[in-house]
Scaffold this motif. Structure first.
Motif, PDB file in Angstrom:
ATOM      1  N   UNK A   1    -104.058  26.901  31.179  1.00 30.24           N
ATOM      2  CA  UNK A   1    -105.328  26.111  31.877  1.00 30.24           C
ATOM      3  C   UNK A   1    -105.082  25.356  33.013  1.00 30.24           C
ATOM      4  N   UNK A   2    -103.672  25.566  33.339  1.00 28.78           N
ATOM      5  CA  UNK A   2    -104.029  24.571  35.077  1.00 28.78           C
ATOM      6  C   UNK A   2    -103.725  25.377  36.573  1.00 28.78           C
ATOM      7  N   UNK A   3    -104.100  25.002  37.039  1.00 29.39           N
ATOM      8  CA  UNK A   3    -103.755  25.265  38.853  1.00 29.39           C
ATOM      9  C   UNK A   3    -102.829  24.837  39.995  1.00 29.39           C
ATOM     10  N   UNK A   4    -102.239  25.632  39.733  1.00 30.50           N
ATOM     11  CA  UNK A   4    -101.161  24.737  40.367  1.00 30.50           C
ATOM     12  C   UNK A   4    -101.707  25.016  41.937  1.00 30.50           C
ATOM     13  N   UNK A   5    -101.145  23.558  42.371  1.00 26.86           N
ATOM     14  CA  UNK A   5    -101.815  23.485  43.694  1.00 26.86           C
ATOM     15  C   UNK A   5    -100.357  22.032  44.266  1.00 26.86           C
ATOM     16  N   UNK A   6    -100.345  22.454  45.586  1.00 18.98           N
ATOM     17  CA  UNK A   6     -99.597  20.850  46.739  1.00 18.98           C
ATOM     18  C   UNK A   6    -100.095  19.800  46.640  1.00 18.98           C
ATOM     19  N   UNK A   7     -99.704  18.417  46.280  1.00 22.83           N
ATOM     20  CA  UNK A   7     -99.904  17.466  47.443  1.00 22.83           C
ATOM     21  C   UNK A   7     -99.223  16.866  47.619  1.00 22.83           C
ATOM     22  N   UNK A   8     -97.701  17.557  47.951  1.00 20.02           N
ATOM     23  CA  UNK A   8     -96.553  17.328  48.946  1.00 20.02           C
ATOM     24  C   UNK A   8     -96.823  18.035  49.900  1.00 20.02           C
ATOM     25  N   UNK A   9     -95.448  17.619  51.163  1.00 17.38           N
ATOM     26  CA  UNK A   9     -96.169  17.912  52.034  1.00 17.38           C
ATOM     27  C   UNK A   9     -94.655  18.247  52.015  1.00 17.38           C
ATOM     28  N   UNK A  10     -93.527  18.239  52.197  1.00 19.69           N
ATOM     29  CA  UNK A  10     -91.930  18.704  52.573  1.00 19.69           C
ATOM     30  C   UNK A  10     -91.901  18.803  54.450  1.00 19.69           C
ATOM     31  N   UNK A  11     -91.640  17.604  54.983  1.00 11.86           N
ATOM     32  CA  UNK A  11     -91.455  17.761  56.067  1.00 11.86           C
ATOM     33  C   UNK A  11     -89.602  17.915  57.029  1.00 11.86           C
ATOM     34  N   UNK A  12     -88.840  17.502  56.291  1.00 14.61           N
ATOM     35  CA  UNK A  12     -88.022  18.228  56.914  1.00 14.61           C
ATOM     36  C   UNK A  12     -86.661  17.638  56.127  1.00 14.61           C
ATOM     37  N   UNK A  13     -85.906  18.374  56.269  1.00 18.35           N
ATOM     38  CA  UNK A  13     -84.451  18.411  55.615  1.00 18.35           C
ATOM     39  C   UNK A  13     -83.922  18.068  56.201  1.00 18.35           C
ATOM     40  N   UNK A  14     -82.574  17.082  56.562  1.00 17.78           N
ATOM     41  CA  UNK A  14     -81.442  17.055  56.999  1.00 17.78           C
ATOM     42  C   UNK A  14     -80.304  16.776  56.676  1.00 17.78           C
ATOM     43  N   UNK A  15     -79.017  16.728  56.675  1.00 18.15           N
ATOM     44  CA  UNK A  15     -77.599  16.563  55.917  1.00 18.15           C
ATOM     45  C   UNK A  15     -77.991  14.800  56.131  1.00 18.15           C
ATOM     46  N   UNK A  16     -76.810  13.207  55.798  1.00 13.25           N
ATOM     47  CA  UNK A  16     -77.308  12.256  55.882  1.00 13.25           C
ATOM     48  C   UNK A  16     -76.178  12.275  57.231  1.00 13.25           C
ATOM     49  N   UNK A  17     -76.166  10.949  57.612  1.00 11.91           N
ATOM     50  CA  UNK A  17     -76.072  11.282  59.132  1.00 11.91           C
ATOM     51  C   UNK A  17     -73.867  10.857  58.918  1.00 11.91           C
ATOM     52  N   UNK A  18     -73.157  11.711  59.681  1.00  8.15           N
ATOM     53  CA  UNK A  18     -71.420  11.225  59.414  1.00  8.15           C
ATOM     54  C   UNK A  18     -71.847   9.933  59.449  1.00  8.15           C
ATOM     55  N   UNK A  19     -70.572   9.113  58.476  1.00 10.74           N
ATOM     56  CA  UNK A  19     -70.095   7.409  58.534  1.00 10.74           C
ATOM     57  C   UNK A  19     -68.562   7.941  59.901  1.00 10.74           C
ATOM     58  N   UNK A  20     -68.830   6.749  61.000  1.00 11.59           N
ATOM     59  CA  UNK A  20     -67.746   6.864  61.836  1.00 11.59           C
ATOM     60  C   UNK A  20     -66.675   6.195  61.109  1.00 11.59           C
ATOM     61  N   UNK A  21     -65.572   6.524  61.740  1.00 15.37           N
ATOM     62  CA  UNK A  21     -64.392   5.900  61.342  1.00 15.37           C
ATOM     63  C   UNK A  21     -63.707   4.365  61.164  1.00 15.37           C
ATOM     64  N   UNK A  22     -63.551   3.813  60.057  1.00 10.48           N
ATOM     65  CA  UNK A  22     -63.069   2.024  60.133  1.00 10.48           C
ATOM     66  C   UNK A  22     -61.821   2.108  60.896  1.00 10.48           C
ATOM     67  N   UNK A  23     -61.781   1.192  61.057  1.00  9.97           N
ATOM     68  CA  UNK A  23     -60.839   0.127  61.911  1.00  9.97           C
ATOM     69  C   UNK A  23     -59.800  -0.580  61.282  1.00  9.97           C
ATOM     70  N   UNK A  24     -58.604  -0.916  61.393  1.00  7.66           N
ATOM     71  CA  UNK A  24     -58.078  -2.268  60.827  1.00  7.66           C
ATOM     72  C   UNK A  24     -58.270  -3.177  62.307  1.00  7.66           C
ATOM     73  N   UNK A  25     -57.834  -4.212  61.425  1.00  5.03           N
ATOM     74  CA  UNK A  25     -57.978  -5.655  62.438  1.00  5.03           C
ATOM     75  C   UNK A  25     -56.170  -6.369  62.621  1.00  5.03           C
ATOM     76  N   UNK A  26     -56.245  -6.707  62.851  1.00  2.00           N
ATOM     77  CA  UNK A  26     -54.660  -7.540  63.112  1.00  2.00           C
ATOM     78  C   UNK A  26     -55.052  -9.066  61.803  1.00  2.00           C
ATOM     79  N   UNK A  27     -55.610  -9.391  61.897  1.00  2.00           N
ATOM     80  CA  UNK A  27     -55.708 -10.815  61.520  1.00  2.00           C
ATOM     81  C   UNK A  27     -57.425 -11.099  61.090  1.00  2.00           C
ATOM     82  N   UNK A  28     -57.968 -11.981  60.390  1.00  2.00           N
ATOM     83  CA  UNK A  28     -59.402 -12.754  59.624  1.00  2.00           C
ATOM     84  C   UNK A  28     -60.189 -12.791  61.234  1.00  2.00           C
ATOM     85  N   UNK A  29     -59.621 -14.026  61.662  1.00  2.00           N
ATOM     86  CA  UNK A  29     -60.487 -13.892  63.301  1.00  2.00           C
ATOM     87  C   UNK A  29     -60.509 -12.892  64.210  1.00  2.00           C
ATOM     88  N   UNK A  30     -60.323 -11.953  63.502  1.00  4.10           N
ATOM     89  CA  UNK A  30     -60.630 -10.519  64.268  1.00  4.10           C
ATOM     90  C   UNK A  30     -61.379  -9.488  63.810  1.00  4.10           C
TER      91      UNK A  30
END
Length: 250
Positions: free
Chosen positions: A208-237
């Motif tokens: 006794x259930x009618x299958x209906x849609x209330x949501x619309x899938x807009x887009x699927x995309x992978x997460x943005x790639x993270x940039x590589x980190x860097x090493x610092x020479x000291x605390x001040x940097x």
């Protein structure tokens, strides 16, 4: 006590999910599918209740296309007694899933319903709560310990501040958390036996259930790639870069 367990067909958790080139959905071509991990925990808890002499029958139910019978058979191999497939075309929204499960509850009249707290594809964490509201049943979500005592159910659930213990009257609905148990593997003899266990196929119309849609899938995309980190020479940097480049400190 009859226990109803919901299982969902999802991409195996070991598979790296890829988006389709046009961004319309997830690419499921030649992808391994399996039971949602939280649903596996739900099945295991039901089987343990049966082994303890608390549960007398376990009914595994899944909603989706014919392919989801594979996951029902897996639940049967793990210890469920019979299966029910509610056949739908494609995926359905959590609210529709809850309505369909409510129809199965009305038909089967279980004393306990166990679901995974969420599925690893949508991560909505909605179906259990919606089902409890629709069925007017007590609920215990994020369960890490479940104890049955007569017509009462004690559920220990994980919350931000620690642990909370609830006492629920049966019939009730619980959703499982990761720490509830460790699911077992299906043995080959049980996999063979599962092929002969009954599996009924229903349609939404049967419930006794009618299958209906209330949501619309807009887009699927992978997460943005993270940039590589860097090493610092000291605390001040480090402080200089946090202040002038990352701008996370003033």
């Amino acid at each position: 006590m009859k226990v109803l367990v919901a299982v969902k067909r999802v991409v195996d958790y070991n598979v790296k999910v890829r988006a389709k080139a046009d961004g319309t959905d997830v690419d499921l071509n030649n992808v391994k599918m399996s039971i949602n991990p939280f649903c596996e925990i739900a099945v295991e808890e039901a089987v343990r209740l049966k082994e303890a002499g608390v549960a007398t029958e376990i009914v595994a139910v899944s909603i989706g296309e014919k392919a989801c019978q594979e996951q029902i058979r897996t639940a049967l191999a793990l210890g469920a007694d019979r299966g029910i497939q509610v056949e739908t075309e494609g995926g359905v929204e959590p609210l529709v899933v809850a309505k369909l499960l409510k129809g199965v509850i009305d038909k089967e009249e279980p004393q306990l319903v166990i679901l995974g707290k969420q599925s690893i594809d949508g991560d909505n964490n909605q179906t259990g709560q919606m089902l409890a509201a629709l069925a007017n049943m007590a609920q215990g979500t994020f369960a890490s310990v479940v104890e049955v005592d007569g017509d009462r159910l004690k559920v220990t659930r994980e919350i931000d501040g620690g642990l909370q213990t609830l006492s629920l009257s049966l019939p009730a609905i619980i959703t499982t958390d990761l720490r509830l148990n460790e699911p077992r593997y299906a043995s080959l003899p049980n996999i063979m036996k599962a092929k002969k266990k009954p599996l009924d196929v229903l349609t939404p119309g049967d419930l006794g259930v009618e299958v209906s849609k209330h949501l619309t899938l807009v887009k699927v995309e992978p997460p943005a790639e993270r940039k590589a980190g860097i090493k610092v020479e000291d605390v001040d940097q480090l402080v200089d870069k946090l202040k002038n480049e990352a701008k996370v400190i003033g």
